[in-house]
Motif scaffolding. Structure first.
Motif, PDB file in Angstrom:
ATOM      1  N   THR A  35     -41.185  -5.595 -27.909  1.00 44.79           N
ATOM      2  CA  THR A  35     -40.475  -4.690 -28.825  1.00 44.79           C
ATOM      3  C   THR A  35     -39.909  -3.488 -28.069  1.00 44.79           C
ATOM      4  O   THR A  35     -38.765  -3.075 -28.298  1.00 44.79           O
ATOM      5  N   LEU A  36     -40.700  -2.934 -27.142  1.00 49.54           N
ATOM      6  CA  LEU A  36     -40.250  -1.791 -26.351  1.00 49.54           C
ATOM      7  C   LEU A  36     -38.999  -2.114 -25.538  1.00 49.54           C
ATOM      8  O   LEU A  36     -38.132  -1.265 -25.353  1.00 49.54           O
ATOM      9  N   LEU A  37     -38.931  -3.344 -25.059  1.00 53.67           N
ATOM     10  CA  LEU A  37     -37.833  -3.725 -24.157  1.00 53.67           C
ATOM     11  C   LEU A  37     -36.788  -4.608 -24.835  1.00 53.67           C
ATOM     12  O   LEU A  37     -36.023  -5.303 -24.171  1.00 53.67           O
ATOM     13  N   SER A  38     -36.754  -4.577 -26.157  1.00 48.73           N
ATOM     14  CA  SER A  38     -35.879  -5.474 -26.912  1.00 48.73           C
ATOM     15  C   SER A  38     -34.389  -5.255 -26.621  1.00 48.73           C
ATOM     16  O   SER A  38     -33.575  -6.150 -26.856  1.00 48.73           O
ATOM     17  N   GLN A  39     -34.027  -4.088 -26.107  1.00 48.57           N
ATOM     18  CA  GLN A  39     -32.615  -3.842 -25.806  1.00 48.57           C
ATOM     19  C   GLN A  39     -32.147  -4.609 -24.563  1.00 48.57           C
ATOM     20  O   GLN A  39     -30.948  -4.747 -24.327  1.00 48.57           O
ATOM     21  N   TYR A  40     -33.101  -5.105 -23.771  1.00 47.93           N
ATOM     22  CA  TYR A  40     -32.746  -5.771 -22.527  1.00 47.93           C
ATOM     23  C   TYR A  40     -32.783  -7.300 -22.602  1.00 47.93           C
ATOM     24  O   TYR A  40     -32.048  -7.961 -21.881  1.00 47.93           O
ATOM     25  N   GLU A  41     -33.665  -7.853 -23.444  1.00 50.36           N
ATOM     26  CA  GLU A  41     -33.821  -9.310 -23.499  1.00 50.36           C
ATOM     27  C   GLU A  41     -34.462  -9.714 -24.817  1.00 50.36           C
ATOM     28  O   GLU A  41     -34.928  -8.884 -25.572  1.00 50.36           O
ATOM     29  N   THR A  42     -34.465 -11.026 -25.078  1.00 47.84           N
ATOM     30  CA  THR A  42     -35.115 -11.562 -26.272  1.00 47.84           C
ATOM     31  C   THR A  42     -36.631 -11.550 -26.071  1.00 47.84           C
ATOM     32  O   THR A  42     -37.109 -11.619 -24.923  1.00 47.84           O
ATOM     33  N   PRO A  43     -37.393 -11.484 -27.164  1.00 48.70           N
ATOM     34  CA  PRO A  43     -38.860 -11.484 -27.030  1.00 48.70           C
ATOM     35  C   PRO A  43     -39.383 -12.696 -26.246  1.00 48.70           C
ATOM     36  O   PRO A  43     -40.294 -12.547 -25.418  1.00 48.70           O
ATOM     37  N   ASN A  44     -38.833 -13.876 -26.501  1.00 48.72           N
ATOM     38  CA  ASN A  44     -39.301 -15.082 -25.823  1.00 48.72           C
ATOM     39  C   ASN A  44     -39.067 -14.996 -24.314  1.00 48.72           C
ATOM     40  O   ASN A  44     -39.940 -15.335 -23.507  1.00 48.72           O
ATOM     41  N   PHE A  92     -52.533  -6.159 -15.658  1.00 47.71           N
ATOM     42  CA  PHE A  92     -51.564  -6.465 -16.711  1.00 47.71           C
ATOM     43  C   PHE A  92     -50.631  -5.274 -16.932  1.00 47.71           C
ATOM     44  O   PHE A  92     -49.414  -5.431 -17.078  1.00 47.71           O
ATOM     45  N   MET A  93     -51.187  -4.063 -16.945  1.00 52.35           N
ATOM     46  CA  MET A  93     -50.376  -2.845 -17.108  1.00 52.35           C
ATOM     47  C   MET A  93     -49.345  -2.728 -15.984  1.00 52.35           C
ATOM     48  O   MET A  93     -48.167  -2.434 -16.221  1.00 52.35           O
ATOM     49  N   LEU A  94     -49.783  -2.927 -14.756  1.00 52.44           N
ATOM     50  CA  LEU A  94     -48.878  -2.815 -13.614  1.00 52.44           C
ATOM     51  C   LEU A  94     -47.777  -3.873 -13.676  1.00 52.44           C
ATOM     52  O   LEU A  94     -46.622  -3.596 -13.337  1.00 52.44           O
ATOM     53  N   SER A  95     -48.127  -5.060 -14.133  1.00 55.66           N
ATOM     54  CA  SER A  95     -47.121  -6.122 -14.276  1.00 55.66           C
ATOM     55  C   SER A  95     -46.104  -5.767 -15.355  1.00 55.66           C
ATOM     56  O   SER A  95     -44.907  -6.054 -15.212  1.00 55.66           O
ATOM     57  N   MET A  96     -46.557  -5.139 -16.444  1.00 53.82           N
ATOM     58  CA  MET A  96     -45.633  -4.706 -17.490  1.00 53.82           C
ATOM     59  C   MET A  96     -44.660  -3.648 -16.957  1.00 53.82           C
ATOM     60  O   MET A  96     -43.453  -3.711 -17.227  1.00 53.82           O
ATOM     61  N   VAL A  97     -45.182  -2.693 -16.200  1.00 55.43           N
ATOM     62  CA  VAL A  97     -44.325  -1.643 -15.642  1.00 55.43           C
ATOM     63  C   VAL A  97     -43.290  -2.257 -14.698  1.00 55.43           C
ATOM     64  O   VAL A  97     -42.086  -1.953 -14.770  1.00 55.43           O
ATOM     65  N   GLU A  98     -43.743  -3.144 -13.818  1.00 53.54           N
ATOM     66  CA  GLU A  98     -42.828  -3.787 -12.869  1.00 53.54           C
ATOM     67  C   GLU A  98     -41.774  -4.621 -13.594  1.00 53.54           C
ATOM     68  O   GLU A  98     -40.596  -4.626 -13.224  1.00 53.54           O
ATOM     69  N   MET A  99     -42.204  -5.295 -14.656  1.00 50.45           N
ATOM     70  CA  MET A  99     -41.280  -6.118 -15.428  1.00 50.45           C
ATOM     71  C   MET A  99     -40.243  -5.252 -16.138  1.00 50.45           C
ATOM     72  O   MET A  99     -39.055  -5.614 -16.209  1.00 50.45           O
ATOM     73  N   ALA A 100     -40.667  -4.117 -16.643  1.00 45.22           N
ATOM     74  CA  ALA A 100     -39.740  -3.189 -17.319  1.00 45.22           C
ATOM     75  C   ALA A 100     -38.674  -2.697 -16.349  1.00 45.22           C
ATOM     76  O   ALA A 100     -37.485  -2.616 -16.684  1.00 45.22           O
TER      77      ALA A 100
END
Length: 231
Positions: free
Chosen positions: A33-42, A66-74
């Motif tokens: 939801t936080l990153l919905s402007q960049y890509e689809t949820p799936n 998991f937190m670090l992976s989320m930050v890197e993915m963002a």
């Protein structure tokens, strides 16, 4: 299935003693939801999983990795344009996961209370050491366990080393867990016994297929409470 020789029973922690994977699914939804402007949820979900797998050898299992992976993915999805506010929100998702109350699964304490006078009970789990110690403390279950081991991995060598360290013959050890990949098959491969208690949701990384010959070697229960009918 005969468990007459069993003297020591090991328990996985996450999704065997208490709820865990549900919180990761909720966090993934919040992240998408936080990153919905960049890509689809799936697509976000798929890419986050790939990032977790890439980082697993570096960070290991648990919320912090998991937190670090989320930050890197963002950063990757946004081409390094993600706002400081969004990074802060991602960190808060992780902190909320760490601060979740420990929700014991039905029947867990009843089973431990019944088994602890008759067997040595141990915890053998994966994850972040500090987080798992915190959850065990909050769970109120520490009194039932003879030993706690937080493993970096749960493969044959890890279990063999643990049993050797604790001077436990594999044939006298029974492992209880929700993951076929981590809690069941490695134990069978070193000559121990295992009972599978599936949780309603399983992380993709832990999913594995079994054949009929393997399934003859372990017991599957609908609830941990059923264990008392077998040991």
């Amino acid at each position: 299935m005969n468990f007459d020789q069993v003297e020591v029973i090991g328990f996985d922690a996450d999704d065997t003693l208490w709820v865990n994977e549900t919180y990761f699914r909720e966090a993934e939804e919040a992240f998408a939801t936080l990153l919905s402007q960049y890509e689809t949820p799936n697509k976000i979900d798929q890419e986050l999983f790939k990032m977790e797998m890439k980082n697993l050898p570096l960070y290991g299992y648990g919320v912090k990795g998991f937190m670090l992976s989320m930050v890197e993915m963002a950063l990757e999805l946004s081409n390094d344009t993600v706002s400081n506010e969004t990074i802060g929100a991602i960190l808060n998702i992780g902190k909320e996961m760490i601060e979740k109350p420990v929700e014991l699964l039905e029947g867990v304490e009843e089973v431990l209370k019944a088994l602890s006078p008759k067997y040595k009970l141990i915890v053998a789990t994966k994850g972040d050491l500090l987080d798992q110690e915190r959850k065990l403390e909050r769970s109120g279950l520490l009194q039932y366990f003879h030993h706690i081991e937080v493993l970096s991995e749960k493969k044959e060598d890890n279990y063999a080393s643990l049993l050797n360290h604790l001077d436990i013959e594999p044939s006298r050890f029974l492992m209880i867990g929700n993951s076929l990949k981590s809690d069941i098959l490695p134990l069978l491969n070193i000559g121990a016994k295992a009972v599978h208690v599936p949780f309603h949701t399983t992380w993709v990384h832990e999913q594995v297929s079994t054949n009929a010959k393997q399934e003859e070697k372990f017991l599957t229960l609908n609830s941990i409470k059923e264990l008392l009918s077998h040991v």
